[in-house]
Design a protein around this motif. Structure first.
Motif, mmCIF file in Angstrom:
data_model
loop_
_atom_site.group_PDB
_atom_site.id
_atom_site.type_symbol
_atom_site.label_atom_id
_atom_site.label_comp_id
_atom_site.label_asym_id
_atom_site.label_seq_id
_atom_site.Cartn_x
_atom_site.Cartn_y
_atom_site.Cartn_z
ATOM 1 N N GLN A 130 0.908 -1.162 0.034
ATOM 2 C CA GLN A 130 0.106 -0.166 0.013
ATOM 3 C C GLN A 130 0.705 1.384 -0.008
ATOM 4 O O GLN A 130 0.782 2.329 -0.718
ATOM 5 C CB GLN A 130 -1.107 0.039 1.260
ATOM 6 N N VAL A 131 1.929 1.324 0.731
ATOM 7 C CA VAL A 131 2.815 2.390 0.745
ATOM 8 C C VAL A 131 3.476 2.697 -0.587
ATOM 9 O O VAL A 131 3.426 3.677 -1.036
ATOM 10 C CB VAL A 131 3.924 2.277 1.953
ATOM 11 N N LYS A 132 3.915 1.375 -1.199
ATOM 12 C CA LYS A 132 4.508 1.410 -2.584
ATOM 13 C C LYS A 132 3.906 2.302 -3.461
ATOM 14 O O LYS A 132 4.081 3.089 -4.210
ATOM 15 C CB LYS A 132 5.158 0.189 -2.731
ATOM 16 N N ALA A 133 2.194 1.825 -3.482
ATOM 17 C CA ALA A 133 1.285 2.314 -4.309
ATOM 18 C C ALA A 133 1.114 3.837 -4.298
ATOM 19 O O ALA A 133 1.160 4.477 -5.261
ATOM 20 C CB ALA A 133 -0.035 1.617 -4.294
ATOM 21 N N ILE A 134 1.161 4.369 -2.799
ATOM 22 C CA ILE A 134 0.985 5.819 -2.676
ATOM 23 C C ILE A 134 2.267 6.342 -3.113
ATOM 24 O O ILE A 134 2.104 7.436 -3.545
ATOM 25 C CB ILE A 134 0.603 5.978 -1.271
ATOM 26 N N ARG A 135 3.353 5.911 -2.783
ATOM 27 C CA ARG A 135 4.645 6.279 -3.111
ATOM 28 C C ARG A 135 4.764 6.759 -4.685
ATOM 29 O O ARG A 135 5.195 7.796 -5.041
ATOM 30 C CB ARG A 135 5.847 5.603 -2.673
ATOM 31 N N GLU A 136 4.066 5.790 -5.399
ATOM 32 C CA GLU A 136 4.329 5.814 -6.901
ATOM 33 C C GLU A 136 3.222 6.940 -7.311
ATOM 34 O O GLU A 136 3.538 7.995 -8.402
ATOM 35 C CB GLU A 136 3.928 4.767 -7.498
ATOM 36 N N LYS A 137 2.234 7.292 -6.640
ATOM 37 C CA LYS A 137 1.067 8.217 -7.114
ATOM 38 C C LYS A 137 1.524 9.507 -6.842
ATOM 39 O O LYS A 137 1.175 10.411 -7.292
ATOM 40 C CB LYS A 137 -0.230 7.827 -6.297
ATOM 41 N N VAL A 138 2.270 9.872 -5.553
ATOM 42 C CA VAL A 138 2.571 11.093 -5.114
ATOM 43 C C VAL A 138 4.063 11.478 -5.604
ATOM 44 O O VAL A 138 4.760 12.425 -5.021
ATOM 45 C CB VAL A 138 2.543 11.364 -3.594
ATOM 46 N N LYS A 139 4.928 10.691 -6.496
ATOM 47 C CA LYS A 139 6.011 10.955 -6.807
ATOM 48 C C LYS A 139 6.612 12.134 -7.286
ATOM 49 O O LYS A 139 7.757 12.690 -7.139
ATOM 50 C CB LYS A 139 6.512 9.581 -7.777
ATOM 51 N N THR A 140 5.225 12.822 -8.074
ATOM 52 C CA THR A 140 5.695 14.050 -8.545
ATOM 53 C C THR A 140 5.495 15.419 -7.694
ATOM 54 O O THR A 140 5.953 16.552 -7.883
ATOM 55 C CB THR A 140 4.865 14.770 -9.645
ATOM 56 N N GLN A 141 5.156 15.217 -6.380
ATOM 57 C CA GLN A 141 5.025 16.167 -5.474
ATOM 58 C C GLN A 141 6.451 16.614 -4.848
ATOM 59 O O GLN A 141 6.953 15.597 -4.335
ATOM 60 C CB GLN A 141 4.015 15.564 -4.279
ATOM 61 N N THR A 142 6.619 17.674 -4.954
ATOM 62 C CA THR A 142 8.027 18.083 -4.741
ATOM 63 C C THR A 142 8.166 19.017 -3.260
ATOM 64 O O THR A 142 9.334 19.012 -2.701
ATOM 65 C CB THR A 142 8.730 19.272 -5.668
ATOM 66 N N ALA A 143 7.027 19.304 -2.860
ATOM 67 C CA ALA A 143 7.094 20.250 -1.451
ATOM 68 C C ALA A 143 6.196 19.468 -0.703
ATOM 69 O O ALA A 143 5.249 18.738 -1.173
ATOM 70 C CB ALA A 143 6.528 21.626 -1.946
ATOM 71 N N PRO A 144 6.229 19.863 0.652
ATOM 72 C CA PRO A 144 5.183 19.271 1.510
ATOM 73 C C PRO A 144 3.863 19.669 1.093
ATOM 74 O O PRO A 144 3.632 20.592 0.690
ATOM 75 C CB PRO A 144 5.553 19.844 2.801
ATOM 76 N N TRP A 145 2.910 18.586 1.438
ATOM 77 C CA TRP A 145 1.455 18.990 1.126
ATOM 78 C C TRP A 145 0.807 20.110 2.204
ATOM 79 O O TRP A 145 1.589 20.438 3.282
ATOM 80 C CB TRP A 145 0.889 17.817 1.697
ATOM 81 N N THR A 146 -0.178 20.842 1.582
ATOM 82 C CA THR A 146 -0.872 21.879 2.368
ATOM 83 C C THR A 146 -2.322 21.031 2.749
ATOM 84 O O THR A 146 -2.679 20.076 2.082
ATOM 85 C CB THR A 146 -1.170 22.969 1.801
#
Length: 78
Positions: free
Chosen positions: A55-71
């Motif tokens: 599950q973590v691996k799948a989320i990591r793949e989905k958010v790989k283009t996020q370059t800054a911390p989330w808001t």
């Protein structure tokens, strides 16, 4: 998503407003993140299901283009 990429304020939790930065945990592999999240989800009177490394691996793949911390706004939690 927050553990992988971090979170920056402001964010309101139970009526309390926080303006800070939680750094991402780039130093943890998928299994370690799954273990930490599972512990939090099953401790302190919580009874949520375990998180798997897959599950973590799948989320990591989905958010790989996020370059800054989330808001909070980006996560839909304003």
């Amino acid at each position: 998503k927050i553990v992988l990429k971090g979170l920056q304020g402001p964010v309101t939790v139970k009526g309390n407003k926080f303006t800070s930065v939680m750094p991402p945990h780039n130093d943890l592999d998928d299994q370690k993140i799954a273990d930490v999240l599972t512990y939090a989800r099953q401790s302190w009177s919580n009874d949520a299901p375990a998180v798997s490394a897959d599950q973590v691996k799948a989320i990591r793949e989905k958010v790989k283009t996020q370059t800054a911390p989330w808001t909070a706004k980006e996560l839909g939690k304003e």
